[in-house]
Design an enzyme around this catalytic site. Structure first.
Site, PDB file in Angstrom:
ATOM      1  N   GLU A   1      33.328  26.356  36.441  1.00  0.00           N
ATOM      2  CA  GLU A   1      34.401  25.822  37.596  1.00  0.00           C
ATOM      3  C   GLU A   1      35.148  24.609  37.046  1.00  0.00           C
ATOM      4  OE1 GLU A   1      34.702  26.644  41.141  1.00  0.00           O
ATOM      5  OE2 GLU A   1      33.975  28.515  40.528  1.00  0.00           O
TER       6      GLU A   1
ATOM      7  N   ASP B   1      46.934  28.117  43.705  1.00  0.00           N
ATOM      8  CA  ASP B   1      46.559  29.625  43.965  1.00  0.00           C
ATOM      9  C   ASP B   1      46.614  29.756  45.546  1.00  0.00           C
ATOM     10  OD1 ASP B   1      44.665  27.670  45.281  1.00  0.00           O
ATOM     11  OD2 ASP B   1      42.775  28.798  44.773  1.00  0.00           O
TER      12      ASP B   1
ATOM     13  N   THR C   1      42.040  22.040  46.087  1.00  0.00           N
ATOM     14  CA  THR C   1      40.550  22.468  45.679  1.00  0.00           C
ATOM     15  C   THR C   1      39.927  21.314  45.345  1.00  0.00           C
ATOM     16  OG1 THR C   1      41.358  24.789  44.761  1.00  0.00           O
ATOM     17  CG2 THR C   1      39.161  23.843  44.200  1.00  0.00           C
TER      18      THR C   1
END
Length: 269
Positions: free
Chosen positions: A53, A71, A76
């Site tokens: 990640e 995305d 995020t």
């Protein structure tokens, strides 16, 4: 730093509903082996996920991480990639506010409510990013991130793996899948991937071979990843999890050596 994986449609609640309070599960896995809730095994799992990640084994450095990686899921952020567009960031800030009212992120709850389900930054933007990084120094916010990671991802994955008769490696394989794909039952969510795998192999709890079943699960996981351009690098399966599986390391015991996205990592003890 760029978060390597992206994930998930709006989070389902089916698996999370089964979560016990706290870590819940016992530390004794299949056949009396140590499972992923053991503190040392859990630390290994956090480092493995962080390698994919965040391109780092230092998962605790990621509390402050936040960016829009393009995305379609908004921001995020944090240790597990909470997303403003998928509901888990909203739930995190709600939990943080329940633990510590008047925190620097509480004022963004209306905007997070509005932006949920979209890529929008409306009402967030640079002030939110800066306040997220400020909050990351707060031990209460760190605990809130840990709590939500466990409630939505870690505990459901480990508990389902235990029911399926899987040892620590299988428990980690489930956890990594739910981190990327989210809980739920659609074909590219964790539940759908598991259902596909079970069409091809029995779980150990059903009398099947553990390695055979995990290979079927990883095949289904890889197929799900390839349906989305953001996941088309499947090295976290091919050069990480398959490496451990081919070595027969079903208890996920160090030393561990693997690659994600071409970068090499080791956990020696």
């Amino acid at each position: 730093m760029q978060l390597r994986s992206t994930r998930r449609a709006v989070l389902g609640v089916a698996l999370a509903a089964a979560v016990l309070a706290g870590t819940g599960a016992t530390t004794a896995g299949a056949a009396g082996t140590v499972n992923l809730t053991d503190p040392h095994k859990k630390e290994i799992a956090m480092e493995l996920v962080s390698s994919a990640e965040n391109s780092s084994l230092d998962w605790k450095a990621q509390y402050k991480y936040i960016e829009d990686i393009g995305d379609g899921r908004g921001y995020t952020a944090g240790i597990i990639g909470f997303c403003s567009g998928t509901g888990d960031m909203l739930d995190l800030v709600k939990h943080y506010t329940a633990l510590e009212s008047g925190n620097v992120l509480a004022k963004y709850l209306p905007a997070l409510e509005r932006d949920n389900g979209s890529a929008s930054h409306s009402g967030l933007g640079t002030p939110f990013v800066n306040d997220w990084k400020k909050a990351a120094a707060d031990p209460v916010f760190q605990q809130a991130q840990n709590d939500e990671r466990d409630r939505v991802y870690f505990n459901p994955a480990v508990q389902q793996a235990e029911k399926d008769g899987l040892r620590a490696l299988g428990q980690f394989i489930y956890y990594d899948a739910i981190v990327m794909h989210g809980p739920g039952s659609d074909p590219t969510s964790f539940g759908g991937i598991r259902a596909t795998a079970m069409k091809h192999a029995k779980t150990p709890a059903q009398g099947g071979n553990e390695t055979t079943y995990l290979n079927a699960f990883l095949d289904a996981r890889k197929a799900a990843m390839l349906t989305e351009a953001a996941h088309d690098d499947t090295s976290r399966v091919d050069t990480e999890q398959r490496v451990f599986l081919k070595a027969g390391n079903l208890d996920l015991n160090p030393p561990l050596h693997w690659k994600t996205y071409g970068d090499s990592y080791s956990i020696n003890n």
